[in-house]
Write an enzyme that holds these catalytic residues in place. Structure first.
Site, short mmCIF file in Angstrom:
data_model
loop_
_atom_site.label_atom_id
_atom_site.label_comp_id
_atom_site.label_asym_id
_atom_site.label_seq_id
_atom_site.Cartn_x
_atom_site.Cartn_y
_atom_site.Cartn_z
N GLU A 104 -10.30 -2.40 4.49
CA GLU A 104 -9.16 -2.01 4.71
C GLU A 104 -8.75 -0.65 3.94
O GLU A 104 -9.60 -0.25 3.15
CB GLU A 104 -7.92 -2.86 4.21
CG GLU A 104 -8.09 -4.27 4.58
CD GLU A 104 -6.85 -5.32 3.97
OE1 GLU A 104 -6.42 -6.07 4.96
OE2 GLU A 104 -6.70 -5.07 2.62
N ASP A 123 0.94 -1.23 0.19
CA ASP A 123 -0.04 -0.06 -0.17
C ASP A 123 0.77 1.32 0.00
O ASP A 123 2.04 1.32 0.74
CB ASP A 123 -0.78 0.08 1.09
CG ASP A 123 -1.47 -1.25 1.49
OD1 ASP A 123 -1.52 -2.13 0.91
OD2 ASP A 123 -2.17 -1.19 2.71
C1 FRU Z 1 -3.74 -3.65 2.76
C2 FRU Z 1 -3.30 -4.24 4.04
C3 FRU Z 1 -3.50 -3.21 5.10
C4 FRU Z 1 -2.31 -3.37 5.99
C5 FRU Z 1 -1.14 -3.50 5.19
C6 FRU Z 1 -0.14 -4.37 5.66
O1 FRU Z 1 -3.19 -4.14 1.83
O2 FRU Z 1 -3.69 -5.55 4.35
O3 FRU Z 1 -4.85 -3.42 5.64
O4 FRU Z 1 -2.11 -2.27 6.93
O5 FRU Z 1 -1.79 -4.10 3.92
O6 FRU Z 1 0.80 -4.64 4.88
#
Ligand code: FRU
Length: 732
Positions: free
Chosen positions: A455, A285
């Site tokens: 998320e 992300d």
């Molecule tokens: C989304 C996610 C988020 C988390 C991150 C961990 O892709 O699962 O929810 O903070 O990636 O790397």
């Protein structure tokens, strides 16, 4: 006579040797069916040893006799606890034991209450495996064994059995393997194999761990690539590299080298030309996107120690123009509260937090025993961050998925609002100072898509005809319209406390492609623009895509806006205007009318370009254009008016073999019948981003062709279609 002496001699030797060989001593095997001899703390281990699997647990194998210690027994993964043995004297050179369960749990050997040896299950699994500690130097010490389950959630349990002392290691694994080196150079290069299980690695200086430790997929034979570990702070001194375990026959110790620089092939085959990708290592992300003092900051979920997910850290890059990115050192590193998951950053103009006027404050999730929200501030344009000593600033007793804070200043109520993913809802919290947070409301029950965990929310005020509407982005995985990860959105109103969604045909998707996830917008972008960037990958196969020293890139920066699509308000995405400034040479292709099929040369030499065109379906009820290379690899974009679908087929686009879910079926988006379609297709080494009718339908899909596309093929069925005003702009 001679033979007689010889036999006598051999017999004597055998008697002496067998007298010397010391038998094994059992410390504990749980065969009494009770925890007698162990102090039990917490709930995890239940009231007594287990016979095997407990409740919904998969089959447990590899334990000895009838009983084992099983921390799933006390109610699954969530309960925590410890088992600590009575004290015993170490009387042999090794302690052998059977261990399984989740890699987050551990067994420890305690001397004077301090762990002197540790072993974690070497991979997540219900099979117990023989492990061994070399305790030669501890012989004679009084010790205890402690079995620790301090993990909640997935694989939050441990299995242990049959602890014995022996002069022989019975394990094929060297647990707690230590390599002493004198640091002569800045870096230690560690060989990695992406398909190997991660192993905990620590750097010890004077016996004390430097930094929070790393999970590295160690190569024990041939390495895929090497990762550098910075040891410059210990130059000239001795350090110990401590590995949770290595197999006995591992070549790792000989392969580890010291170096002043880490040379690797930056320009490997699928390195994008102009999309942002991490210099090295894994990326997911985008995080902490904030504009400050003329710079766009892009932080991102980064693994510095491998090209697969792990060791979550905030990587960092800055750009003055959203075109060229400068790599900066990692900005926020894991600590005792956990690894650093996704989050956002704001500029605290009025010094509400007291860290300083204009401080950049990052708000992120710490992934430790629980997911909690923490803050860190920077007074030097994001170059260094200081973590707030009062962290965490927000925790939950209810949610185990509790993450990805996106914070913005809410003008009308003069306070900060945090949108936070909690299970399958979004919580809105308010704060006067970024430190004290109050829950205002929760949104999302019984609305939108709930095919997976929610998320990375983003709550964005957007202008529509002079009125403010609020748009809430929510990424969801799995459950996307084409499987796996995708981002849905809601349109409504926000009064500073409650988000009320308009009555629209949810779920609405920002992008129908398989490769745009966890995207959010920049905070404080000049002119109030809503500039968005997404992670151009999908959790279904992200860890397997065929790159080496890095994994993943971001989408091009996009601008989000609201339009009325004839039926209802909708969010459209288009490449940010900065992309126009990247254009180099523009080449027109001839207008092409097809009934059937036709191929023409693409007129671009390379993989970085944007194509614009207008399509007039005339009588056709299906038409398509495809990018094709000389190997006959291709990606097809089909407009099927009969079925009202836009279909992207990448099943022959090159390397699809790394995951069955990559190109299993065409990727669908809804398509309305129109007399004219305007199309922008943004192409890079391994990606295609298609924007139809000013961003009303968007589909972003990665591809791994063995050479660049060289031709474009047009087809139509059920009548003719004309492809007009085709322009190809090289991008740089
Ligand atoms: C989304 C996610 C988020 C988390 C991150 C961990 O892709 O699962 O929810 O903070 O990636 O790397």
């Amino acid at each position: 006579m001679r033979t007689g002496y010889y036999i006598m001699y051999v017999c004597l030797l055998a008697v002496i040797l067998s007298g010397c060989r010391r038998g094994d001593i059992t410390i504990a095997d749980f065969e009494g069916g009770t925890y007698e001899g162990w102090a039990v703390e917490g709930e995890a281990f239940g009231a007594a040893p287990s016979h095997g699997a407990e409740g919904v647990q998969n089959e447990v194998t590899g334990f000895d006799g009838r009983y084992l210690a099983n921390s799933f027994a006390g109610g699954g993964d969530d309960p925590t606890g410890t088992l600590t043995s009575d004290e015993f004297s170490i009387r042999r050179r090794h302690i052998n034991f059977l261990l399984g369960g989740g890699t987050g749990c551990r067994a420890e050997l305690l001397v004077d209450g301090v762990p002197v040896r540790t072993a974690r299950p070497h991979t997540d699994g219900e099979a117990l495996v023989m492990r061994s500690w070399d305790v030669t130097e501890l012989e004679g010490s009084r010790a205890r064994i402690r079995i620790v389950d301090d993990r909640r959630g997935g694989w939050g349990h441990i299995l242990a059995d049959r602890f014995e002392m022996s002069d022989r290691s019975k394990s094929d694994i060297l647990a707690d393997y230590r390599l002493d080196i004198t640091v002569g150079k800045d870096l230690v290069l560690i060989p990695v194999e992406d398909s190997a299980p991660p192993v905990r690695v620590d750097i010890l200086h004077d016996g004390i761990a430097v930094g929070p430790g790393m999970d590295i997929r160690l190569a024990h034979g041939d390495a895929d690539y090497y990762v550098p570990v910075d040891v410059s702070a210990c130059k000239g001194e001795g350090v110990t590299l401590r590995f949770d375990y290595i197999p006995k026959n591992s070549s790792l110790p000989e392969k580890i080298v010291q170096a002043d620089a880490h040379d690797f092939d930056y320009s490997e085959r699928f390195r994008p030309n102009y999309h942002f990708s991490p210099r090295r290592g894994w990326m997911n992300d985008p995080n902490g996107m904030v504009y400050h003092h003329g710079e766009y900051h892009l932080f991102f979920q980064h693994n510095p120690y491998g090209s697969t997910w792990g060791n979550m850290t905030w990587g960092h890059a800055v750009s003055k123009d959203l075109r060229r990115w400068e790599y900066l050192p990692d900005a926020i590193l894991p600590d005792t509260l956990g690894t650093i998951f996704s989050g956002s950053a704001v500029v605290d103009k009025d010094n509400t937090a007291g860290f300083g006027h204009g401080a950049i404050v990052a708000v992120y999730t710490s992934e430790g025993k629980r997911q909690t929200q923490c803050i860190a501030y920077s007074l030097d344009n994001g170059r260094t961050f200081t973590k707030y000593e009062g962290n965490p600033v927000l925790s939950s007793d209810i949610y185990s998925d509790f993450r990805d804070p996106k914070v913005r200043w809410h003008e009308a109520s003069s306070r900060w609002i945090m949108s936070l993913a909690a299970g399958q809802v979004i919580g809105f919290y308010s704060s006067p100072d970024l430190k004290e947070w109050t829950l205002e409301s929760e949104f999302g029950r019984e609305i939108g898509s709930h095919g997976g965990v929610w998320e990375c929310p983003d709550l964005i005020p957007m202008d529509y005809n002079g009125k403010t509407k609020w748009v809430l982005l929510v990424s969801i995985n799995p459950g996307g319209p084409n499987g796996g990860s995708a981002t849905q959105y809601f349109i409504g109103d926000f009064d500073g406390r409650i988000f009320t969604a308009d009555d629209l045909p949810y779920p609405l998707w920002l992008d129908y492609g398989r490769d745009n996830y966890a995207g959010v917008t920049w905070s404080d972008a000049p002119g109030g623009r809503n500039i968005f960037i997404g992670w151009m990958n999908n959790w279904d196969y992200a860890n397997e895509v065929p790159t080496l020293n890095f994994r993943s890139s971001m989408t091009v920066p996009r601008e989000l806006s609201l339009i009325h699509n004839g039926s209802h308000l909708a969010v459209v995405s288009n490449p940010a205007s900065e992309l126009l400034k990247m254009r180099g040479r523009s080449t027109p292709l001839p207008d092409t009318k097809v009934s059937g099929g036709k191929r023409i040369n693409l007129a671009v030499n390379g993989s970085g370009y944007e194509m614009e065109m207008e399509i007039f379906p005339a009588g056709a009820d299906t038409f398509s254009f495809s990018l094709v290379n000389t190997k006959e690899e291709r990606i097809d974009f089909e407009f099927n008016l009969r079925e009202g679908k836009l279909l992207v087929d990448r099943s022959k686009s090159g390397d699809c073999s790394f995951s069955p879910s990559f190109a299993g079926r065409p990727i669908e988006a809804p398509l309305v019948r129109k007399d004219i379609y305007n199309v922008r297709l943004v192409v890079d080494t391994c990606s295609t981003e298609l924007f139809v009718n000013d961003g009303q339908t968007v589909t972003t899909n990665t591809v791994y062709p063995s050479e660049p596309w060289s031709e474009i093929e047009f087809t139509s069925a059920g009548g003719s279609a004309t492809f007009k005003n085709i322009l190809i702009h090289t991008l740089k």
